[in-house]
Motif scaffolding. Structure first.
Motif, mmCIF file in Angstrom:
data_model
loop_
_atom_site.group_PDB
_atom_site.id
_atom_site.type_symbol
_atom_site.label_atom_id
_atom_site.label_comp_id
_atom_site.label_asym_id
_atom_site.label_seq_id
_atom_site.Cartn_x
_atom_site.Cartn_y
_atom_site.Cartn_z
ATOM 1 N N ILE A 1 5.382 2.086 5.710
ATOM 2 C CA ILE A 1 5.045 3.008 4.619
ATOM 3 C C ILE A 1 3.905 3.938 5.029
ATOM 4 N N VAL A 2 2.856 3.372 5.645
ATOM 5 C CA VAL A 2 1.666 4.171 5.940
ATOM 6 C C VAL A 2 1.805 4.982 7.228
ATOM 7 N N ALA A 3 2.711 4.566 8.117
ATOM 8 C CA ALA A 3 2.922 5.305 9.365
ATOM 9 C C ALA A 3 4.417 5.378 9.644
ATOM 10 N N PRO B 1 0.834 -1.208 0.000
ATOM 11 C CA PRO B 1 0.000 0.000 0.000
ATOM 12 C C PRO B 1 0.865 1.253 0.000
ATOM 13 N N ALA B 2 0.378 2.304 -0.646
ATOM 14 C CA ALA B 2 1.113 3.565 -0.702
ATOM 15 C C ALA B 2 0.591 4.570 0.314
ATOM 16 N N SER B 3 -0.511 4.236 0.970
ATOM 17 C CA SER B 3 -1.107 5.163 1.930
ATOM 18 C C SER B 3 -1.892 4.362 2.963
ATOM 19 N N GLN B 4 -2.306 5.046 4.030
ATOM 20 C CA GLN B 4 -3.107 4.368 5.052
ATOM 21 C C GLN B 4 -4.451 3.940 4.480
ATOM 22 N N ALA B 5 -4.997 4.731 3.558
ATOM 23 C CA ALA B 5 -6.270 4.365 2.932
ATOM 24 C C ALA B 5 -6.134 3.041 2.176
ATOM 25 N N GLU B 6 -5.035 2.863 1.442
ATOM 26 C CA GLU B 6 -4.821 1.600 0.727
ATOM 27 C C GLU B 6 -4.590 0.449 1.698
ATOM 28 N N PHE B 7 -3.905 0.731 2.805
ATOM 29 C CA PHE B 7 -3.691 -0.286 3.829
ATOM 30 C C PHE B 7 -5.029 -0.752 4.398
ATOM 31 N N GLU B 8 -5.920 0.186 4.653
ATOM 32 C CA GLU B 8 -7.237 -0.156 5.181
ATOM 33 C C GLU B 8 -8.058 -0.922 4.148
ATOM 34 N N ARG C 1 -6.628 2.111 13.530
ATOM 35 C CA ARG C 1 -6.475 3.567 13.560
ATOM 36 C C ARG C 1 -6.242 4.057 14.989
#
Length: 208
Positions: free
Chosen positions: A144-146, A90-97, A192
């Motif tokens: 990556i996300v955090a 994932p490139a972002s937390q949104a993609e991780f979720e 989160r």
């Protein structure tokens, strides 16, 4: 008489049909593995997998030289089975979720045999064997996300995600009467909350 072009004569033969047949055979073998696991056997043997798949033992070994290779290919097979194969991080937390949501939807879409295979003793052993690889992948994703989280904080997030997305946890959450999507949102809320808690703790440690 001129000799044949050596480069052309040695060019590897590529056939889309042959590749499709190879992929189909691999999937048959993996389906046979899932059926063998779902049958509740204490141990999986290559002959048992071959029999369930309807192929020869030699064919199984040709595609999967070892049991480890066979088991390692199973998660990818399950993901392809429901159209949710995600090869990238994932490139972002949104993609991780979104990845967490997909895990729950995938488990819900799996057939009875696949779910029984995942929940079997052998399925548990296979997951344990793959755990180091899963931890490494999750650790990289959380990094990556955090990226602001410390290594100990990142490890706590990884452990929480592993626990809450395990097939047993998914089964328990959906047994409360929730849909797979609703259960996934509960897990995302918990992830989160933990990330924000860890960030707050780090700020307190820095300012304190």
């Amino acid at each position: 008489m001129p000799l044949a072009n050596t480069a052309q004569s040695r060019r590897p033969y590529s056939s889309p049909l042959r590749e499709q047949q190879t992929a189909g055979t691999r999937d048959r073998i993996l389906a046979g593995l899932a059926q063998t696991m779902a049958d509740g056997l204490a141990e999986v043997s290559m002959p048992a997998v071959a029999q369930a798949a309807g192929v020869s033992v030699a064919t199984v070994y040709r595609h999967f030289p070892t049991k480890r290779a066979l088991f390692e290919a199973l998660p990818g097979y399950f993901a392809r089975l429901v159209g949710m194969d995600r090869p990238t991080l994932p490139a972002s937390q949104a993609e991780f979720e979104d990845m967490i949501r997909e895990l729950f939807v995938m488990y819900e879409r799996l057939g009875d045999v696949a779910r029984a295979a995942m929940d079997s003793q052998l399925g548990d052993e296979a997951r344990r064997a793959q755990m180091p690889q899963r931890i490494d992948g999750l650790s990289e994703a959380v990094g990556i996300v955090a990226p602001d989280l410390s290594p100990p904080a990142r490890d706590r997030v990884v452990r929480l995600v592993l626990v809450l997305t395990a097939s047993g946890a998914q089964r328990m959450l959906t047994r409360t009467g929730q849909t797979a999507q609703a259960a996934a949102e509960d897990v995302i809320w918990a992830v989160r909350a933990l990330i924000e808690t860890e960030r707050s703790k780090q700020k307190e440690d820095t300012t304190g």
